[in-house]
Motif scaffolding. Structure first.
Motif, PDB file in Angstrom:
ATOM      1  N   SER A 140      22.234 -28.805 -31.244  1.00 26.71           N
ATOM      2  CA  SER A 140      23.137 -27.755 -31.746  1.00 26.71           C
ATOM      3  C   SER A 140      23.013 -27.596 -33.250  1.00 26.71           C
TER       4      SER A 140
ATOM      5  N   LEU B 160      22.039 -21.346 -29.046  1.00 26.09           N
ATOM      6  CA  LEU B 160      23.401 -21.731 -28.683  1.00 26.09           C
ATOM      7  C   LEU B 160      24.382 -20.629 -29.067  1.00 26.09           C
TER       8      LEU B 160
ATOM      9  N   ARG C 177      29.692 -26.442 -27.895  1.00 30.45           N
ATOM     10  CA  ARG C 177      28.554 -27.135 -28.482  1.00 30.45           C
ATOM     11  C   ARG C 177      27.961 -28.078 -27.441  1.00 30.45           C
TER      12      ARG C 177
END
Length: 562
Positions: free
Chosen positions: A39, A57, A64
């Motif tokens: 992430s 993402l 996350r």
């Protein structure tokens, strides 16, 4: 450009990165990979720098979590091409206890394959240990000497993300460089080796959220600088079409030989060996493709034509096998051109080319054997047709029969010469003969005791050298075939001569040896006698059958019919 998964989340190699690459000669390309915590924006960094489309993402929607599972790859549409590897992030809660092993393996794979390794790091993690992935660097550095076997060092580009506008870039670079060198020194490896293996660079990137335009501009500039500064390092050990195979061999070796336990894991990765294996495998695919493609079709067509026209030789047989051999080597050399300049792949390239020549010799020799049978039968049949009217024992028979036989022997020899295998296959023919000679000597020397001790078996190279020195005798087999054919013809002539002497009145004394002319009626008398004998022989069976039928009717007369 299609992004695809190369290694899945379970560590299985599933890659098909270069399936769409049609140009087998591309050997100049750059390999760039990215490592870092999960992430952290690694996929976004690659997409912006090289125009890829790796999934990124979306934290507000999905939270996350891991986005990249395993290792993904893409071939960026640059000039020259850039192979981009997106490696799964470290320190993920989903990976759990197995994270250390998997992270170490993927990091070593990236280091083994890449010319440039981007290390993605947050600015607020500079100076930390785990957050800055220093434990990962320890594992990578521990195996760096065995991983890297290239003339140029791998470029480590540490990308520090979300830096403040007034961030002291020089201080950040100094801290990171010092920490990495301290990790290297803790492994008790010389600094000189570090400079040979790595080229370190630190880049500070602005905040993507608060300065998106500046972030995008600087990341794109970073991508351009990576490509432009690597122009002298584009030459790869394997061409682009062999990258998947090479990656698979390296990954299997890493998984087999490492437990991922850090610097204490016993590991030696022989990259040159994997390059050679890849070249051997890919050149083998090219070799198979030669015989499965147009060359193989033409070989089958040639065989079918020989069998279809078994009573007549193919007029252009020699030129056709010349063309087939030339096209086979041309296709192989063209499709393996990318391996010709690679030192590590040279042996595999030459070995597979020798296999191509040996296989081609075997197939063409089998085709030629069938073709020579057709030539032999064709010449014999035509000789019989022209020889049939000649009468043995007559004046001039010997001279005319000899002249006719020599003309057909010459024709047969001409067909043999015209059907010889191309000169480009001479070395493979000699190699086959050398191997055969070695096997014969070895079989003759298969004895025991003092006899076997006195026998010296030649190796293939010695036998090849002897045959090369006597290359003038290359047509010995053909000459033996010509002599055998000549004996067959003149055996027929001799049989006709003896038969004629028996059939002539007075035997052989009637055969004139001098120039004295024969009476005009003599030839007619001889021809009549021959025709009478042929007629009697042809009707003898009919007379015997008729006699048997009459005897049967006499013993068993037919009954009344109604």
């Amino acid at each position: 450009m299609t992004e695809c998964q190369i290694i899945d989340a379970q560590g299985r190699f599933v890659g098909a990165l270069t399936n769409d690459v049609s140009d087998a000669s591309i050997s100049s390309y750059l390999v760039v990979s990215v490592v870092g915590c999960q992430s952290g924006g690694k996929s976004t960094l690659l997409n912006t720098a090289f125009g890829t489309s790796f999934p990124v993402l979306d934290a507000p929607k999905s939270g996350r979590r891991r986005t990249t599972l395993g290792v993904w790859g893409a071939v960026a549409e640059c000039t020259p091409p850039v192979v981009v590897l997106d490696v799964e992030g470290t320190d993920s809660r989903e990976r759990g206890e197995g994270a250390v092993a998997f992270q170490a393996r993927t990091a070593m794979l990236a280091l083994a394959l890449s010319d440039v390794v981007l290390v993605n790091m947050w600015a607020h993690d500079v100076g930390r240990h785990s957050a800055a992935n220093y434990d990962l660097f320890e594992t990578v550095f521990a195996h760096a000497a065995s991983l890297r076997r290239r003339d140029s060092p791998v470029r480590l580009v540490v990308v520090v993300r979300d830096c403040e506008p007034d961030a002291p870039v020089h201080d950040i670079s100094r801290v990171l460089t010092g920490d990495l060198r301290n990790i290297w020194a803790s492994l008790k490896k010389p600094d000189k080796l570090f400079n040979q293996l790595f080229s370190l660079r630190v880049l500070a990137m602005p905040h993507k959220k608060y300065a998106p335009e500046r972030f995008s501009s600087e990341v794109k500039e970073m991508g351009k600088s990576i490509i432009s500064s690597g122009e002298q390092q584009f030459r790869q050990p394997v061409p682009l079409t062999g990258f998947d195979t090479f990656s698979r061999e390296v990954w299997f070796s890493i998984c087999h030989k490492t437990g991922g336990d850090g610097p204490d894991a016993a590991f030696t990765l022989d990259l040159p060996r994997h390059v050679a294996l890849t070249a051997h495998y890919k050149c083998g695919e090219v070799l198979t493709g030669v015989f499965n493609g147009p060359v193989g079709v033409r070989l089958e067509e040639l065989l079918a034509e020989i069998e279809l026209n078994w009573n007549k030789p193919i007029p252009d047989f020699g030129s056709r096998i010349d063309d087939i051999a030339r096209d086979a080597f041309l296709q192989y050399d063209t499709e393996t051109r990318a391996y010709q300049g690679a030192k590590l792949a040279g042996d595999a390239l030459r070995q597979r080319r020798r296999e191509l020549g040996a296989k081609l010799v075997g197939i063409l020799m089998e085709r030629r054997e069938r073709y020579l049978w057709v030539c032999r039968e064709f010449c014999r049949k035509n000789f019989e047709d022209e020889f049939r009217p000649m009468l043995g024992g007559t004046n001039g028979f010997e001279r005319n029969a000899k002249r006719l036989g020599n003309s057909f022997v010459k024709r047969y020899r001409h067909l043999l010469v015209g059907s010889r295998l191309p000169s480009s296959l001479d070395e493979f023919i000699l190699a086959n003969e050398a191997e055969r000679k070695k096997e014969e000597i070895a079989s003759d020397g298969d004895t025991t005791g003092e006899e076997s001790a006195g026998i010296q078996i030649l190796d293939t190279e010695q036998a090849f050298q002897e045959l090369s020195d006597n290359s003038d005798d290359e047509g010995d087999d053909d000459e033996y075939s010509v002599e055998a054919f000549k004996k067959d013809l003149f055996r027929m002539v001799e049989e006709r001569r003896r038969l004629g002497e028996i059939m002539l009145p007075g035997g052989s004394n009637l055969v004139a040896a001098g120039p004295k002319p024969e009476p005009w009626w003599k030839g007619l008398l001889i021809r009549g006698a021959i025709l009478l004998i042929n007629y009697l022989q042809a009707t003898q069976g009919q007379r015997a059958a008729l006699k048997l039928q009459r005897k049967h009717e006499k013993e068993f007369p037919p009954g009344p019919t109604f």
